[in-house]
Enzyme design. Structure first.
Site, PDB file in Angstrom:
ATOM      1  N   CYS A 114       0.767  -1.235  -0.064  1.00 18.02           N
ATOM      2  CA  CYS A 114       0.058  -0.051  -0.091  1.00 18.02           C
ATOM      3  C   CYS A 114       0.928   1.204  -0.049  1.00 18.02           C
ATOM      4  O   CYS A 114       0.346   2.481  -0.235  1.00 18.02           O
ATOM      5  CB  CYS A 114      -1.111  -0.059   1.058  1.00 18.02           C
ATOM      6  SG  CYS A 114      -1.684  -1.670   1.164  1.00 18.02           S
ATOM      7  N   HIS A 253      -3.375   6.793   2.545  1.00 14.75           N
ATOM      8  CA  HIS A 253      -3.741   5.395   2.219  1.00 14.75           C
ATOM      9  C   HIS A 253      -5.220   5.134   2.484  1.00 14.75           C
ATOM     10  O   HIS A 253      -5.509   5.296   3.932  1.00 14.75           O
ATOM     11  CB  HIS A 253      -2.697   4.376   2.684  1.00 14.75           C
ATOM     12  CG  HIS A 253      -3.268   2.882   2.390  1.00 14.75           C
ATOM     13  ND1 HIS A 253      -3.810   2.791   1.098  1.00 14.75           N
ATOM     14  CD2 HIS A 253      -3.255   1.939   2.789  1.00 14.75           C
ATOM     15  CE1 HIS A 253      -4.315   1.411   0.957  1.00 14.75           C
ATOM     16  NE2 HIS A 253      -3.751   0.976   2.286  1.00 14.75           N
ATOM     17  N   ASN A 283     -10.258  -0.253   0.054  1.00 13.54           N
ATOM     18  CA  ASN A 283      -8.876  -0.429  -0.062  1.00 13.54           C
ATOM     19  C   ASN A 283      -8.125  -0.771  -1.159  1.00 13.54           C
ATOM     20  O   ASN A 283      -8.254  -2.092  -1.547  1.00 13.54           O
ATOM     21  CB  ASN A 283      -8.217  -1.346   0.952  1.00 13.54           C
ATOM     22  CG  ASN A 283      -6.696  -1.260   1.343  1.00 13.54           C
ATOM     23  OD1 ASN A 283      -6.098  -0.830   0.454  1.00 13.54           O
ATOM     24  ND2 ASN A 283      -6.314  -1.621   2.506  1.00 13.54           N
TER      25      ASN A 283
HETATM   26  O1  UT7 Z   1      -3.842  -1.497   3.592  1.00 12.12           O
HETATM   27  C1  UT7 Z   1      -3.014  -2.190   4.533  1.00 12.12           C
HETATM   28  C2  UT7 Z   1      -2.936  -1.736   5.832  1.00 12.12           C
HETATM   29  N1  UT7 Z   1      -4.436  -2.377   6.239  1.00 12.12           N
HETATM   30  C3  UT7 Z   1      -4.916  -1.979   7.270  1.00 12.12           C
HETATM   31  O2  UT7 Z   1      -4.810  -0.889   7.885  1.00 12.12           O
HETATM   32  C4  UT7 Z   1      -6.328  -2.262   7.856  1.00 12.12           C
HETATM   33  C5  UT7 Z   1      -6.175  -2.494   9.295  1.00 12.12           C
HETATM   34  N2  UT7 Z   1      -7.096  -3.322  10.231  1.00 12.12           N
HETATM   35  C6  UT7 Z   1      -8.370  -2.842  10.223  1.00 12.12           C
HETATM   36  O3  UT7 Z   1      -8.994  -1.994   9.491  1.00 12.12           O
HETATM   37  C7  UT7 Z   1      -9.295  -3.443  11.118  1.00 12.12           C
HETATM   38  O4  UT7 Z   1      -8.774  -4.169  12.075  1.00 12.12           O
HETATM   39  C8  UT7 Z   1     -10.463  -4.574  10.544  1.00 12.12           C
HETATM   40  C9  UT7 Z   1     -11.478  -3.489   9.722  1.00 12.12           C
HETATM   41  C10 UT7 Z   1      -9.854  -5.272   9.639  1.00 12.12           C
HETATM   42  C11 UT7 Z   1     -11.265  -5.127  11.625  1.00 12.12           C
HETATM   43  O5  UT7 Z   1     -11.732  -4.221  12.461  1.00 12.12           O
HETATM   44  P1  UT7 Z   1     -11.717  -4.252  14.135  1.00 12.12           P
HETATM   45  O6  UT7 Z   1     -12.354  -3.165  14.878  1.00 12.12           O
HETATM   46  O7  UT7 Z   1      -9.959  -4.535  14.369  1.00 12.12           O
HETATM   47  O8  UT7 Z   1     -12.161  -5.681  14.582  1.00 12.12           O
HETATM   48  P2  UT7 Z   1     -11.725  -7.155  14.964  1.00 12.12           P
HETATM   49  O9  UT7 Z   1     -10.663  -7.706  13.957  1.00 12.12           O
HETATM   50  O10 UT7 Z   1     -11.100  -6.595  16.419  1.00 12.12           O
HETATM   51  O11 UT7 Z   1     -12.940  -7.778  15.248  1.00 12.12           O
HETATM   52  C12 UT7 Z   1     -14.074  -7.580  16.260  1.00 12.12           C
HETATM   53  C13 UT7 Z   1     -15.005  -8.520  15.873  1.00 12.12           C
HETATM   54  C14 UT7 Z   1     -14.700  -9.795  15.664  1.00 12.12           C
HETATM   55  O12 UT7 Z   1     -15.531 -10.871  16.571  1.00 12.12           O
HETATM   56  P3  UT7 Z   1     -15.365 -11.308  18.121  1.00 12.12           P
HETATM   57  O13 UT7 Z   1     -14.000 -12.202  17.834  1.00 12.12           O
HETATM   58  O14 UT7 Z   1     -15.255 -10.083  18.879  1.00 12.12           O
HETATM   59  O15 UT7 Z   1     -16.480 -12.219  18.362  1.00 12.12           O
HETATM   60  C15 UT7 Z   1     -14.692 -10.292  14.388  1.00 12.12           C
HETATM   61  O16 UT7 Z   1     -14.915 -11.683  14.191  1.00 12.12           O
HETATM   62  O17 UT7 Z   1     -15.785  -8.290  14.537  1.00 12.12           O
HETATM   63  C16 UT7 Z   1     -15.877  -9.535  13.804  1.00 12.12           C
HETATM   64  N3  UT7 Z   1     -15.799  -9.111  12.558  1.00 12.12           N
HETATM   65  C17 UT7 Z   1     -16.888  -8.985  11.615  1.00 12.12           C
HETATM   66  N4  UT7 Z   1     -18.121  -8.861  12.110  1.00 12.12           N
HETATM   67  C18 UT7 Z   1     -18.988  -8.635  11.089  1.00 12.12           C
HETATM   68  C19 UT7 Z   1     -14.562  -9.024  11.717  1.00 12.12           C
HETATM   69  N5  UT7 Z   1     -14.854  -8.639  10.453  1.00 12.12           N
HETATM   70  C20 UT7 Z   1     -16.449  -8.479  10.347  1.00 12.12           C
HETATM   71  C21 UT7 Z   1     -17.417  -8.282   9.620  1.00 12.12           C
HETATM   72  N6  UT7 Z   1     -18.573  -8.660   9.755  1.00 12.12           N
HETATM   73  N7  UT7 Z   1     -16.970  -8.084   8.150  1.00 12.12           N
END
Ligand code: UT7
Length: 331
Positions: A114, A253, A283
């Site tokens: 990225c 980004h 993204n």
């Molecule tokens: O481009 C290169 C750089 N990339 C980035 O900078 C991306 C960085 N990461 C992110 O943007 C975020 O971490 C995500 C959008 C990928 C995830 O958001 P988050 O707030 O960090 O959520 P999480 O991974 O902590 O997940 C929280 C909960 C989990 O459930 P449990 O384990 O708490 O029961 C996930 O399974 O949300 C769940 N979850 C979803 N729920 C509904 C993860 N993805 C989804 C989804 N829909 N699409």
């Protein structure tokens, strides 16, 4: 002092717009979750169009050549940022150059995920300052969704496809003023596509395990993206002795609206100074900054003399920030 200035810019998004509601028919998620956690409402994906990252950059390169009046034979160098090259070899840069009738130029890919567009601009800056080349095409080509697992809700809502191209030429008035570009491989396994290179060849077993798909440790990447991008922004601001008054636009980004907000808050910038198109593009890795810039330019937001702060973070990890002055740019 000679600088590398963007004198032409264009982008291409594939026609199919994949909405959050459609993603919610594939995995257990909702428009509400995706919107509040990422800021993304829809993204463009290559469907019913020729596949391959090159296909997304070719229209943008052709458009830049047409708008600037530069002939293909005048292009001395073409650098392509891509996280998903058409092939391991030849380079995607060569495929793009061929389609655009660019012959005899130095053509190569940069794989910096990225942060790729900033890496390419930094290289273009070096060629221009040294006088080696004067007409450089920098492009981003990202058919990311070819390796998105639409059964993995933690990644499938994030990524989209897109391409962009810039003509970079020498200027005494405009262009890149300060660049701080970095990498640290310690986090290389937190955002990775394991299978497809020489370390893990695509055997039936590897593919059955889904190792060809994008893997991301979302939380870990999120925290590092905020830390490293804000650090790079501070480095640039300190080197240039810059305050908010020296910055007209912040463009980062587009990975997550919450990350964009964190960088904006770090600079103390109001929302009106931030270029953000993540809601309808998602993204697109290295293409995200030039696509956002081109959309802003088409809206009449970028004016000659505007000072831009760019920042990016991606797989590697790679990251960086750049301060540049907007000049005569054909769009
Ligand atoms: O481009 C290169 C750089 N990339 C980035 O900078 C991306 C960085 N990461 C992110 O943007 C975020 O971490 C995500 C959008 C990928 C995830 O958001 P988050 O707030 O960090 O959520 P999480 O991974 O902590 O997940 C929280 C909960 C989990 O459930 P449990 O384990 O708490 O029961 C996930 O399974 O949300 C769940 N979850 C979803 N729920 C509904 C993860 N993805 C989804 C989804 N829909 N699409």
């Amino acid at each position: 002092m000679i600088k590398a200035a963007i004198t032409g810019l264009s982008h291409y998004l594939p026609k199919y717009e994949l909405t959050n509601d459609e993603i919610a028919t594939m995995v257990e998620t909702s428009d509400e979750w995706i919107t509040t956690r990422t800021g993304i409402k829809s993204r463009h994906v290559l469907r019913d169009e020729p596949m391959g990252s090159s296909q997304l950059a070719i229209p943008a390169v052709k458009d830049v050549l047409e708008k600037t009046g530069v002939k293909p034979e005048e292009v001395e160098c073409l650098i392509c940022a891509t996280s998903n090259p058409d092939y391991t070899y030849p380079s995607t840069a060569c495929i793009i150059a061929d389609a655009c009738d660019i012959r005899n130029a130095m053509c190569y890919d940069i794989l910096s995920a990225c942060t790729g567009f900033l890496y390419c601009l930094q290289q273009a800056q070096a060629f221009i300052k040294s006088g080696i080349y004067k007409k450089i095409i920098v492009c981003s080509a990202e058919n990311l969704t070819s390796f998105v697992n639409y059964q993995d809700r933690t990644t499938c809502a994030l990524f989209g496809d897109g391409g962009a191209a810039a003509l970079v030429e020498p200027s005494e008035e405009y262009g890149v003023e300060i660049a701080k570009i970095h990498a640290d491989g310690a986090g290389h396994d937190r955002l990775i596509r394991y299978c497809g290179g020489s370390r893990c060849i695509p055997t039936h077993e590897a593919v059955d395990e889904g190792k060809q798909y994008i893997f991301q440790d979302g939380k870990y990447v999120f925290k590092n993206a905020v830390t490293f991008m804000t650090n790079a922004v501070s480095e640039v601001m300190e080197e240039g002795n810059l305050t908010l008054n020296d910055i007209d636009w912040v463009c980062t980004h587009q990975a997550n609206k919450r990350i964009i907000d964190a960088v904006r808050e770090h600079c103390g910038a109001p929302e009106e100074k931030v270029i953000c198109n993540i809601d309808h593009v998602g993204n697109t890795s290295s293409a995200s900054i030039p696509i956002a810039l081109h959309e802003a330019a088409l809206k009449g937001q970028l004016k000659k003399g505007d000072r831009l702060l760019l920042a990016a973070f991606g797989s590697g990890f790679t990251w960086g920030a750049m301060y540049l002055t907007w000049g005569d740019c054909k769009i």
